[in-house]
Enzyme design. Structure first.
Site, mmCIF file in Angstrom:
data_model
loop_
_atom_site.group_PDB
_atom_site.id
_atom_site.type_symbol
_atom_site.label_atom_id
_atom_site.label_comp_id
_atom_site.label_asym_id
_atom_site.label_seq_id
_atom_site.Cartn_x
_atom_site.Cartn_y
_atom_site.Cartn_z
ATOM 1 N N GLU A 1 0.813 -1.219 0.000
ATOM 2 C CA GLU A 1 0.000 0.000 0.000
ATOM 3 C C GLU A 1 0.847 1.271 0.000
ATOM 4 O OE1 GLU A 1 -0.167 -1.686 4.298
ATOM 5 O OE2 GLU A 1 -0.188 -2.457 2.243
ATOM 6 N N GLU B 1 9.407 -15.246 1.158
ATOM 7 C CA GLU B 1 10.745 -14.649 1.288
ATOM 8 C C GLU B 1 10.622 -13.589 2.367
ATOM 9 O OE1 GLU B 1 13.382 -12.215 1.531
ATOM 10 O OE2 GLU B 1 12.958 -11.453 -0.478
ATOM 11 N N CYS C 1 16.052 -7.061 3.016
ATOM 12 C CA CYS C 1 16.023 -8.312 3.777
ATOM 13 C C CYS C 1 17.408 -8.944 3.818
ATOM 14 C CB CYS C 1 15.013 -9.270 3.177
ATOM 15 S SG CYS C 1 15.295 -9.601 1.423
#
Length: 512
Positions: A207, A280, A314
């Site tokens: 979003e 993931e 990440c």
């Protein structure tokens, strides 16, 4: 992503990159509606939500806010597109690959526009969006375009008068929920293999960053994909994300995001129709610098490894373990790098660090920085917000960090480099593995035996030796433990989007 070793995310290092164009600062946003059946729709509820520029905190535009009824409509379109005899199912594999190549051509044509949208929506430097995110998208699309007519089964030896073989067939309707740190790139990581294998898709962009996904919808139509093959529903996690995760007619879902939300996605998938799941998720990635390493290379790679993309990766090198003999020198050089890192306007081509994505993430990072100070880590530089109206944080380096500190245990997702000290290889293996995560790891050493020992011992889906963030479309990517399930990229990704069918034929007993 670009690193000191010359690698480029999802690409080959020897390709000459295009010239960086002048960035478009006040780009007109053309696509803000829900994309279903190759058409633009208003939300069923009539609601819209704002997307904002994190550099200025100003609203860019309003986007149609999808909800469960919009997801239902998108799934219905995807189901119709996947029916036997549909235009999509009648396409041969070579033609599917050609469509993906055409989509790659259009992304390449509009590369500067997409990079500008990504910079507006995420705050990431235009330089990085153009050369890393968009380069990765183009190369990933072309890589999987090449696979489309090369997905093959096997012939299996059995008894006399029996022929047995396998077929790899598309799963059907696939869902995808993508994150805000690499909005378009993570979408393409899912879209390309899914379409290569003949599936149809329902996508939810984050979003915070829906604009490049919606722009891609226009290119999908222009490329010639049949209606319903790709559907894009912007909205929020508890509504659109939950509807996709639990939808009984979606047969597979791929999610990139936090471990916390990944658990919810997997739970919803199992409680609905046991749909297949690729996750993931987060990482607390060790970067191990041995005393015999090329220190110049190690310092630069560790720096880029944690500060790239405002630390919002990440794969971030968020636990840097340095052997005690070179610890002080490594810290000194790392502080020099951090102090010189250009932070500011992401449309300035000299900028390497923009703002954090939103106020929530900004506040979380500053709170973790304060925890580092309180728990006894030594603040070497940074440690506070920039004096600016945007969501900027100074590049921060902590030394004298111990394993029990929050900055050494929790995923910070910001421009913070914790540097820890180790004495022996066995010690650092144990400490590096003492986490619930297992996404990536890096090792810097000139000793091949040591490098291979560490690569084998580290519990991570990817281990980089004397490089960092060297990601390629050809190489699988995914995590161990709570960093996720399944693999994206490479040939391994094809298995995530196909079902294996065994066909056994009993031949007649009569001799010919």
């Amino acid at each position: 992503m670009a690193t000191a070793n010359g690698a480029v995310e999802n690409g080959q290092p020897d390709r000459k990159p295009p010239a960086l164009p002048r960035p478009i600062r006040n780009l007109e946003v053309k696509f803000t509606k829900i994309f279903i059946n190759n058409e633009w729709h208003e939300s069923k509820s009539g609601k819209k939500f704002a997307t904002c520029n994190p550099s200025t905190r100003e609203q860019i535009c309003e986007v149609e806010e999808g909800d469960k009824p919009d997801v239902d409509k998108a799934v219905e379109a995807a189901q119709v597109a996947f029916q036997r005899g549909s235009p999509w199912r009648r396409l041969d594999a070579l033609s599917r690959g050609r469509l993906l190549h055409q989509l790659a051509d259009l992304v390449e044509r509009d590369r500067a526009t997409l990079a500008a949208l990504e910079t507006m929506d995420t705050g990431k430097p235009f330089l990085h969006a153009f050369f890393i995110d968009l380069e990765g998208c183009i190369r990933t699309l072309r890589y999987f375009a090449g696979w489309a007519d090369k997905i093959q089964g096997k012939t299996i030896p059995t008894d006399d008068n029996v022929v047995c073989f396998t077929r790899h067939e598309p799963i059907g309707v696939c869902g995808a929920i993508t994150p805000w740190n690499f909005p378009l790139l993570m979408l393409v990581w899912k879209l390309a293999p899914a379409l290569c294998c003949g599936n149809t898709m329902v996508l939810k962009p984050a979003e915070q960053t829906p604009l490049t996904a919606l722009y891609l919808g226009s290119l999908i139509k222009e490329a010639g994909f049949p209606p319903g093959v790709v559907n894009i529903v912007p909205g929020f996690g508890p509504t659109v994300g939950a509807a996709i995760s639990s939808h009984p007619q979606i047969n597979k879902i791929a999610f990139t995001g936090s471990t916390e939300v990944g658990k919810l996605v997997k739970e919803a998938a199992s409680r609905s129709n046991l749909k297949r799941v690729t996750l993931e998720l987060g990482g607390k990635n060790p970067c191990i610098v041995c005393a015999d390493a090329d220190l110049d290379l190690a310092v630069e790679c560790a720096h880029q490894g944690v500060f790239f993309n405002q630390g919002q990766c990440c794969t971030a090198a968020s636990r840097v373990f340095v052997e005690e003999q070179v610890y002080s020198e490594f810290v000194r050089r790392s502080v020099e790098y951090a102090k010189k890192r250009p932070v500011g306007d992401p449309f300035d081509v000299k900028t390497e660090q923009g703002p954090q994505i939103d106020q929530k993430q900004f506040d979380k990072i500053l709170e973790l920085i304060e925890s580092g100070k309180k728990e006894g880590a030594k603040l070497e530089c940074g440690g506070s917000a920039m004096e600016d109206k945007g969501l900027f944080i100074k590049p921060t380096v902590f030394s004298e960090v111990t394993d029990n500190m929050r900055i050494a245990k929790e995923e910070i997702f910001g421009p913070v480099q914790p540097i820890l000290k180790f004495k022996s290889i066995e010690e650092v293996i144990k400490r590096a593995n003492s986490t619930d995560y297992g996404l990536t790891a890096a090792v810097f050493t000139k000793n091949l035996d040591k490098a291979l020992k560490l690569a084998s011992a580290l519990e991570s889906g990817t281990v980089w030796i004397n490089c960092y963030n060297a990601l390629y479309a050809q190489a699988p990517f995914g995590g161990f433990k709570m960093s996720g399930n399944g693999r994206e990229l490479g040939e391994y990704a094809l298995a995530e989007y196909t079902e294996v069918k065994t066909v056994t034929i009993k031949l007649g007993d009569k001799n010919p």
